[in-house]
Motif scaffolding. Structure first.
Motif, PDB file in Angstrom:
ATOM      1  N   UNK A   1      81.326 -30.262  42.855  1.00 37.98           N
ATOM      2  CA  UNK A   1      81.508 -29.224  43.870  1.00 37.98           C
ATOM      3  C   UNK A   1      82.315 -28.061  43.312  1.00 37.98           C
ATOM      4  N   UNK A   2      83.381 -28.377  42.574  1.00 39.44           N
ATOM      5  CA  UNK A   2      84.194 -27.324  41.961  1.00 39.44           C
ATOM      6  C   UNK A   2      83.356 -26.504  40.979  1.00 39.44           C
ATOM      7  N   UNK A   3      82.572 -27.173  40.168  1.00 37.66           N
ATOM      8  CA  UNK A   3      81.728 -26.478  39.193  1.00 37.66           C
ATOM      9  C   UNK A   3      80.723 -25.576  39.898  1.00 37.66           C
ATOM     10  N   UNK A   4      80.071 -26.081  40.937  1.00 35.47           N
ATOM     11  CA  UNK A   4      79.081 -25.280  41.671  1.00 35.47           C
ATOM     12  C   UNK A   4      79.745 -24.076  42.327  1.00 35.47           C
ATOM     13  N   UNK A   5      80.920 -24.274  42.923  1.00 28.32           N
ATOM     14  CA  UNK A   5      81.625 -23.153  43.557  1.00 28.32           C
ATOM     15  C   UNK A   5      82.031 -22.096  42.536  1.00 28.32           C
ATOM     16  N   UNK A   6      82.409 -22.517  41.339  1.00 27.26           N
ATOM     17  CA  UNK A   6      82.796 -21.549  40.314  1.00 27.26           C
ATOM     18  C   UNK A   6      81.598 -20.863  39.678  1.00 27.26           C
ATOM     19  N   UNK A   7      80.428 -21.482  39.775  1.00 26.66           N
ATOM     20  CA  UNK A   7      79.223 -20.828  39.261  1.00 26.66           C
ATOM     21  C   UNK A   7      78.807 -19.635  40.125  1.00 26.66           C
ATOM     22  N   UNK A   8      79.205 -19.634  41.391  1.00 22.43           N
ATOM     23  CA  UNK A   8      78.830 -18.528  42.284  1.00 22.43           C
ATOM     24  C   UNK A   8      79.389 -17.198  41.780  1.00 22.43           C
ATOM     25  N   UNK A   9      80.711 -17.069  41.556  1.00 21.81           N
ATOM     26  CA  UNK A   9      81.195 -15.793  41.028  1.00 21.81           C
ATOM     27  C   UNK A   9      80.734 -15.530  39.590  1.00 21.81           C
TER      28      UNK A   9
ATOM     29  N   UNK B   1      77.780 -16.236  38.249  1.00 18.61           N
ATOM     30  CA  UNK B   1      76.454 -15.622  38.303  1.00 18.61           C
ATOM     31  C   UNK B   1      76.489 -14.268  38.997  1.00 18.61           C
ATOM     32  N   UNK B   2      77.354 -14.092  39.975  1.00 21.79           N
ATOM     33  CA  UNK B   2      77.473 -12.797  40.642  1.00 21.79           C
ATOM     34  C   UNK B   2      77.934 -11.732  39.655  1.00 21.79           C
ATOM     35  N   UNK B   3      78.775 -12.100  38.713  1.00 21.32           N
ATOM     36  CA  UNK B   3      79.247 -11.150  37.704  1.00 21.32           C
ATOM     37  C   UNK B   3      78.111 -10.657  36.815  1.00 21.32           C
ATOM     38  N   UNK B   4      77.056 -11.444  36.698  1.00 21.35           N
ATOM     39  CA  UNK B   4      75.925 -11.058  35.860  1.00 21.35           C
ATOM     40  C   UNK B   4      75.061  -9.980  36.510  1.00 21.35           C
ATOM     41  N   UNK B   5      75.150  -9.873  37.852  1.00 20.35           N
ATOM     42  CA  UNK B   5      74.250  -8.985  38.569  1.00 20.35           C
ATOM     43  C   UNK B   5      74.928  -7.795  39.233  1.00 20.35           C
ATOM     44  N   UNK B   6      76.251  -7.809  39.345  1.00 18.87           N
ATOM     45  CA  UNK B   6      76.930  -6.717  40.019  1.00 18.87           C
ATOM     46  C   UNK B   6      78.302  -6.487  39.395  1.00 18.87           C
ATOM     47  N   UNK B   7      78.752  -5.261  39.468  1.00 21.39           N
ATOM     48  CA  UNK B   7      80.087  -4.922  38.962  1.00 21.39           C
ATOM     49  C   UNK B   7      81.159  -5.159  40.026  1.00 21.39           C
TER      50      UNK B   7
END
Length: 96
Positions: free
Chosen positions: A14-22, A24-30
């Motif tokens: 769960x911790x890993x999945x929650x940390x993947x959200x930001x 991956x978001x960093x890859x698409x938006x500033x």
């Protein structure tokens, strides 16, 4: 694998999945700009909270007490997270 070990694995995943959200978001938006330190702090907070709740679930026997203590732990996580994110209370830990 015992039930407790499955819960610990679930906490870690769960911790890993929650940390993947930001991440991956960093890859698409500033708009999302986390440093490595941000990820470390978030991981420690989330994993620590998960372990603390696991400890409560193993030690506290009464269901109502478990719920109240777990809600208190989650409220503390929420308040600390908000303070670190936007400095709502203006404490030194938020950089205010």
């Amino acid at each position: 694998m015992t039930f407790q070990n499955k819960r610990l694995t679930g906490i870690l995943l769960t911790v890993v999945v929650l940390l993947l959200i930001p991440f991956f978001a960093m890859q698409f938006t500033a708009e999302v700009n986390w440093s490595a330190f941000d990820f470390i702090v978030a991981a420690v907070l989330l994993f620590g909270t998960g372990l603390l709740i696991e400890l409560v679930l193993r030690v506290v026997k009464k269901r109502n007490h478990r719920i109240i203590i777990c809600l208190g732990i989650l409220a503390a996580l929420f308040l600390l997270w908000v303070e670190l994110a936007v400095g709502i209370f203006g404490s030194p830990i938020a950089g205010s």
